[in-house]
Motif scaffolding. Structure first.
Motif, PDB file in Angstrom:
ATOM      1  N   ARG A   1       0.865  -1.180   0.000  1.00  0.00           N
ATOM      2  CA  ARG A   1       0.000   0.000   0.000  1.00  0.00           C
ATOM      3  C   ARG A   1       0.898   1.226   0.000  1.00  0.00           C
ATOM      4  NH1 ARG A   1      -4.959   0.124  -0.007  1.00  0.00           N
ATOM      5  NH2 ARG A   1      -5.164  -1.910   0.968  1.00  0.00           N
ATOM      6  N   TYR A   2       0.548   2.220  -0.806  1.00  0.00           N
ATOM      7  CA  TYR A   2       1.376   3.406  -0.956  1.00  0.00           C
ATOM      8  C   TYR A   2       0.856   4.567  -0.113  1.00  0.00           C
ATOM      9  CZ  TYR A   2       3.903   0.955  -4.524  1.00  0.00           C
ATOM     10  OH  TYR A   2       4.695   0.044  -5.164  1.00  0.00           O
ATOM     11  N   ALA A   3       1.682   5.588   0.032  1.00  0.00           N
ATOM     12  CA  ALA A   3       1.352   6.737   0.885  1.00  0.00           C
ATOM     13  C   ALA A   3       0.109   7.467   0.391  1.00  0.00           C
ATOM     14  CB  ALA A   3       2.532   7.697   0.949  1.00  0.00           C
ATOM     15  N   ALA A   4      -0.049   7.550  -0.928  1.00  0.00           N
ATOM     16  CA  ALA A   4      -1.201   8.253  -1.496  1.00  0.00           C
ATOM     17  C   ALA A   4      -1.477   7.736  -2.897  1.00  0.00           C
ATOM     18  CB  ALA A   4      -0.935   9.759  -1.537  1.00  0.00           C
ATOM     19  N   GLU A   5      -2.674   8.045  -3.382  1.00  0.00           N
ATOM     20  CA  GLU A   5      -3.074   7.667  -4.738  1.00  0.00           C
ATOM     21  C   GLU A   5      -3.902   8.801  -5.326  1.00  0.00           C
ATOM     22  OE1 GLU A   5      -5.545   4.112  -7.042  1.00  0.00           O
ATOM     23  OE2 GLU A   5      -5.044   3.914  -4.925  1.00  0.00           O
TER      24      GLU A   5
ATOM     25  N   HIS B   1      10.009   9.128  -0.007  1.00  0.00           N
ATOM     26  CA  HIS B   1      11.399   9.060  -0.432  1.00  0.00           C
ATOM     27  C   HIS B   1      12.147   8.152   0.547  1.00  0.00           C
ATOM     28  CE1 HIS B   1      15.518  10.295  -1.252  1.00  0.00           C
ATOM     29  NE2 HIS B   1      15.069  10.720  -2.430  1.00  0.00           N
ATOM     30  N   PRO B   2      13.047   7.313   0.049  1.00  0.00           N
ATOM     31  CA  PRO B   2      13.756   6.401   0.960  1.00  0.00           C
ATOM     32  C   PRO B   2      14.525   7.125   2.071  1.00  0.00           C
ATOM     33  CG  PRO B   2      14.463   6.074  -1.322  1.00  0.00           C
ATOM     34  CD  PRO B   2      13.422   7.138  -1.330  1.00  0.00           C
ATOM     35  N   ASP B   3      14.957   8.367   1.804  1.00  0.00           N
ATOM     36  CA  ASP B   3      15.669   9.142   2.829  1.00  0.00           C
ATOM     37  C   ASP B   3      14.715  10.060   3.596  1.00  0.00           C
ATOM     38  OD1 ASP B   3      18.056   7.990   1.982  1.00  0.00           O
ATOM     39  OD2 ASP B   3      18.443   9.597   0.538  1.00  0.00           O
ATOM     40  N   ASP B   4      13.403   9.873   3.383  1.00  0.00           N
ATOM     41  CA  ASP B   4      12.376  10.667   4.053  1.00  0.00           C
ATOM     42  C   ASP B   4      12.531  12.165   3.787  1.00  0.00           C
ATOM     43  OD1 ASP B   4      10.028  10.791   5.462  1.00  0.00           O
ATOM     44  OD2 ASP B   4      11.007  11.017   7.403  1.00  0.00           O
TER      45      ASP B   4
ATOM     46  N   GLN C   1       8.420  19.384  -1.518  1.00  0.00           N
ATOM     47  CA  GLN C   1       7.688  20.639  -1.408  1.00  0.00           C
ATOM     48  C   GLN C   1       6.666  20.804  -2.521  1.00  0.00           C
ATOM     49  OE1 GLN C   1       7.778  22.704   1.291  1.00  0.00           O
ATOM     50  NE2 GLN C   1       5.948  23.531   0.313  1.00  0.00           N
ATOM     51  N   ALA C   2       6.974  20.353  -3.727  1.00  0.00           N
ATOM     52  CA  ALA C   2       6.020  20.476  -4.841  1.00  0.00           C
ATOM     53  C   ALA C   2       4.750  19.689  -4.527  1.00  0.00           C
ATOM     54  CB  ALA C   2       6.649  19.990  -6.138  1.00  0.00           C
ATOM     55  N   LEU C   3       4.898  18.475  -4.013  1.00  0.00           N
ATOM     56  CA  LEU C   3       3.725  17.678  -3.648  1.00  0.00           C
ATOM     57  C   LEU C   3       2.996  18.323  -2.472  1.00  0.00           C
ATOM     58  CD1 LEU C   3       1.893  15.245  -3.952  1.00  0.00           C
ATOM     59  CD2 LEU C   3       3.506  13.940  -2.548  1.00  0.00           C
ATOM     60  N   GLN C   4       3.730  18.861  -1.499  1.00  0.00           N
ATOM     61  CA  GLN C   4       3.090  19.516  -0.367  1.00  0.00           C
ATOM     62  C   GLN C   4       2.275  20.717  -0.820  1.00  0.00           C
ATOM     63  OE1 GLN C   4       3.094  18.310   2.908  1.00  0.00           O
ATOM     64  NE2 GLN C   4       1.383  19.742   2.915  1.00  0.00           N
ATOM     65  N   ASP C   5       2.788  21.466  -1.796  1.00  0.00           N
ATOM     66  CA  ASP C   5       2.047  22.615  -2.336  1.00  0.00           C
ATOM     67  C   ASP C   5       0.726  22.166  -2.964  1.00  0.00           C
ATOM     68  OD1 ASP C   5       4.103  24.256  -1.496  1.00  0.00           O
ATOM     69  OD2 ASP C   5       4.973  24.494  -3.511  1.00  0.00           O
ATOM     70  N   VAL C   6       0.766  21.048  -3.700  1.00  0.00           N
ATOM     71  CA  VAL C   6      -0.455  20.507  -4.317  1.00  0.00           C
ATOM     72  C   VAL C   6      -1.438  20.084  -3.225  1.00  0.00           C
ATOM     73  CG1 VAL C   6      -1.382  18.580  -5.673  1.00  0.00           C
ATOM     74  CG2 VAL C   6       0.655  19.804  -6.464  1.00  0.00           C
TER      75      VAL C   6
END
Length: 114
Positions: free
Chosen positions: A51-55, A80-83, A87-92
């Motif tokens: 299961r993924y974080a979002a879809e 991201h593997p390094d967590d 920011q681009a996704l957060q803006d969306v």
């Protein structure tokens, strides 16, 4: 509603793109208008049990004479593997939340009037 099989139909110089569309390959052979978009956290679907974080689900309108059904596209998001922060996704997500809250408030106000 009728549409042309061209990308970004119904362009208006003042309003911009009125009806978003998606190019669907592999025999669909046309640009189809977007009917509905869902953002699901966590993902609704899995791949190999993960299961993924979002879809992000995009539902498209198919021509009423088609026998192919209604196409949908899902994009799965993972961390991201390094967590690292995206920011681009957060803006969306922030913009999506603003629109969601405004729509929710409007629905609440309509319910109060009824």
């Amino acid at each position: 509603y009728a549409w042309e099989s061209t990308p970004m139909r119904n362009f208006d110089a003042e309003a911009g793109f009125i009806v978003p569309s998606a190019d669907i390959p592999k025999g669909w052979g046309t640009y189809l208008p977007v009917l509905h978009i869902d953002l699901k956290i966590p993902s609704e679907h899995t791949i190999a049990g993960k299961r993924y974080a979002a879809e992000y689900q995009i539902f498209l309108i198919q021509n009423k004479d088609s026998t192919r059904g209604a196409p949908a596209v899902s994009v799965l998001f993972d961390f991201h593997p390094d967590d690292r922060r995206n920011q681009a996704l957060q803006d969306v997500l922030d913009k999506f939340q603003l629109i969601w809250d405004a729509d929710d408030n409007e629905c609440s106000e309509r319910k109060k009037k009824n």
